[in-house]
Design a protein around this motif. Structure first.
Motif, PDB file in Angstrom:
ATOM      1  N   TYR A 119       0.830  -1.214   0.000  1.00  0.00           N
ATOM      2  CA  TYR A 119       0.000   0.000   0.000  1.00  0.00           C
ATOM      3  C   TYR A 119       0.864   1.264   0.000  1.00  0.00           C
ATOM      4  O   TYR A 119       0.605   2.208  -0.740  1.00  0.00           O
ATOM      5  CB  TYR A 119      -0.933   0.018   1.203  1.00  0.00           C
ATOM      6  CG  TYR A 119      -1.730   1.300   1.270  1.00  0.00           C
ATOM      7  CD1 TYR A 119      -2.801   1.500   0.407  1.00  0.00           C
ATOM      8  CD2 TYR A 119      -1.376   2.323   2.146  1.00  0.00           C
ATOM      9  CE1 TYR A 119      -3.509   2.692   0.420  1.00  0.00           C
ATOM     10  CE2 TYR A 119      -2.081   3.516   2.167  1.00  0.00           C
ATOM     11  CZ  TYR A 119      -3.144   3.691   1.310  1.00  0.00           C
ATOM     12  OH  TYR A 119      -3.834   4.877   1.315  1.00  0.00           O
ATOM     13  N   GLU A 123       0.945   4.449  -2.532  1.00  0.00           N
ATOM     14  CA  GLU A 123       0.753   5.799  -2.020  1.00  0.00           C
ATOM     15  C   GLU A 123       1.915   6.704  -2.417  1.00  0.00           C
ATOM     16  O   GLU A 123       1.718   7.858  -2.821  1.00  0.00           O
ATOM     17  CB  GLU A 123       0.610   5.749  -0.499  1.00  0.00           C
ATOM     18  CG  GLU A 123       0.297   7.096   0.130  1.00  0.00           C
ATOM     19  CD  GLU A 123       0.146   6.987   1.637  1.00  0.00           C
ATOM     20  OE1 GLU A 123      -0.879   7.424   2.167  1.00  0.00           O
ATOM     21  OE2 GLU A 123       1.076   6.450   2.288  1.00  0.00           O
ATOM     22  N   GLU A 127       2.022  10.169  -4.641  1.00  0.00           N
ATOM     23  CA  GLU A 127       2.644  11.402  -4.143  1.00  0.00           C
ATOM     24  C   GLU A 127       3.660  11.945  -5.131  1.00  0.00           C
ATOM     25  O   GLU A 127       3.721  13.158  -5.379  1.00  0.00           O
ATOM     26  CB  GLU A 127       3.313  11.145  -2.793  1.00  0.00           C
ATOM     27  CG  GLU A 127       2.336  10.919  -1.654  1.00  0.00           C
ATOM     28  CD  GLU A 127       3.025  10.488  -0.377  1.00  0.00           C
ATOM     29  OE1 GLU A 127       4.227  10.121  -0.445  1.00  0.00           O
ATOM     30  OE2 GLU A 127       2.367  10.498   0.674  1.00  0.00           O
ATOM     31  N   ARG A 153      -0.611  16.323  -0.156  1.00  0.00           N
ATOM     32  CA  ARG A 153      -1.536  15.509   0.626  1.00  0.00           C
ATOM     33  C   ARG A 153      -2.984  15.983   0.427  1.00  0.00           C
ATOM     34  O   ARG A 153      -3.913  15.180   0.338  1.00  0.00           O
ATOM     35  CB  ARG A 153      -1.184  15.579   2.115  1.00  0.00           C
ATOM     36  CG  ARG A 153       0.166  15.009   2.472  1.00  0.00           C
ATOM     37  CD  ARG A 153       0.324  13.567   2.017  1.00  0.00           C
ATOM     38  NE  ARG A 153      -0.797  12.720   2.449  1.00  0.00           N
ATOM     39  CZ  ARG A 153      -1.133  11.587   1.842  1.00  0.00           C
ATOM     40  NH1 ARG A 153      -0.465  11.163   0.801  1.00  0.00           N
ATOM     41  NH2 ARG A 153      -2.145  10.874   2.301  1.00  0.00           N
ATOM     42  N   ASN A 160      -8.953  11.050  -3.701  1.00  0.00           N
ATOM     43  CA  ASN A 160      -9.475   9.835  -3.067  1.00  0.00           C
ATOM     44  C   ASN A 160     -10.954   9.991  -2.728  1.00  0.00           C
ATOM     45  O   ASN A 160     -11.756   9.075  -2.935  1.00  0.00           O
ATOM     46  CB  ASN A 160      -8.678   9.511  -1.799  1.00  0.00           C
ATOM     47  CG  ASN A 160      -7.338   8.893  -2.108  1.00  0.00           C
ATOM     48  OD1 ASN A 160      -7.153   8.283  -3.160  1.00  0.00           O
ATOM     49  ND2 ASN A 160      -6.385   9.048  -1.212  1.00  0.00           N
TER      50      ASN A 160
END
Length: 203
Positions: A119, A123, A127, A153, A160
């Motif tokens: 994961y 991620e 980024e 972020r 998301n």
């Protein structure tokens, strides 16, 4: 142009003229010059029409990396980057399948080290992609230099959330709400800039 294409073209023109257009069956059918029954045959629900239009709009974005298209203003390029990533989620059914796969891969199993590492790898790749966009804009002078971690972020959280909303049985005006949210997110990035330097550590 076949009937389905005429309907999508009419709906796209309505959105281009007014992003808050409701795309009612009667209004879109009249604009396309087809009967409401014909529209219902191709798009049984308003949500089905909006999902197809959303996929069509995002599918016609510039290929490759939109952040490099310097014929557009920086704000529009960042907006196109967000749209491009969101398009990978797909529309309602595709988004449900994608989030189902995410749940089975990373939420349902025990959080073992391999699961966590897999994961975190995904991620980090996300980024890097957003960091790249902002770095290009900083290099051009469109954004001030500095630590843009909080903006990275923030944009990922927005993406998301919108991709999750695509998978849920929410309001029918997904296209309008999504467009408004993406525009607000881009405005926030350009208005806030990088995080201020950290102050001295407390004793």
């Amino acid at each position: 142009m076949d009937t389905r294409e005429r309907i999508l073209k009419a709906a796209a023109e309505m959105i281009a003229e007014d992003v808050t257009a409701k795309l009612s069956v009667r209004a879109v059918a009249a604009r396309a010059g087809v009967s409401t029954g014909s529209l219902r045959f191709h798009f049984p629900t308003q949500r089905a029409l909006q999902d197809s239009l959303l996929a069509r709009i995002y599918g016609h974005l510039l290929p490759g990396d939109p952040i490099q298209d310097r014929s557009l203003p920086p704000r529009e390029r960042l907006l196109n980057c967000l749209r491009q990533v969101l398009a990978l989620t797909g529309t309602n059914e595709e988004a449900r399948a994608a989030w189902g796969a995410t749940y089975r891969a990373f939420i349902e199993p025990e959080p073992t080290e391999p699961v966590r590492a897999a994961y975190l790898g995904l991620e980090r790749e996300a980024e890097r992609r957003v960091e790249h966009w902002l770095a290009v804009l900083v290099e051009e002078g469109a954004l001030p230099p500095g630590d843009h971690t909080r903006n990275v972020r923030f944009l990922l959280t927005v993406l998301n959330g919108l991709s999750f909303e695509r998978a849920m049985p929410t309001r029918e005006s997904v296209l309008v709400a999504e467009t408004q949210t993406l525009n607000a997110a881009v405005d926030q990035v350009f208005s806030t800039g990088p995080a201020p330097p950290a102050g001295p550590a407390l004793p």
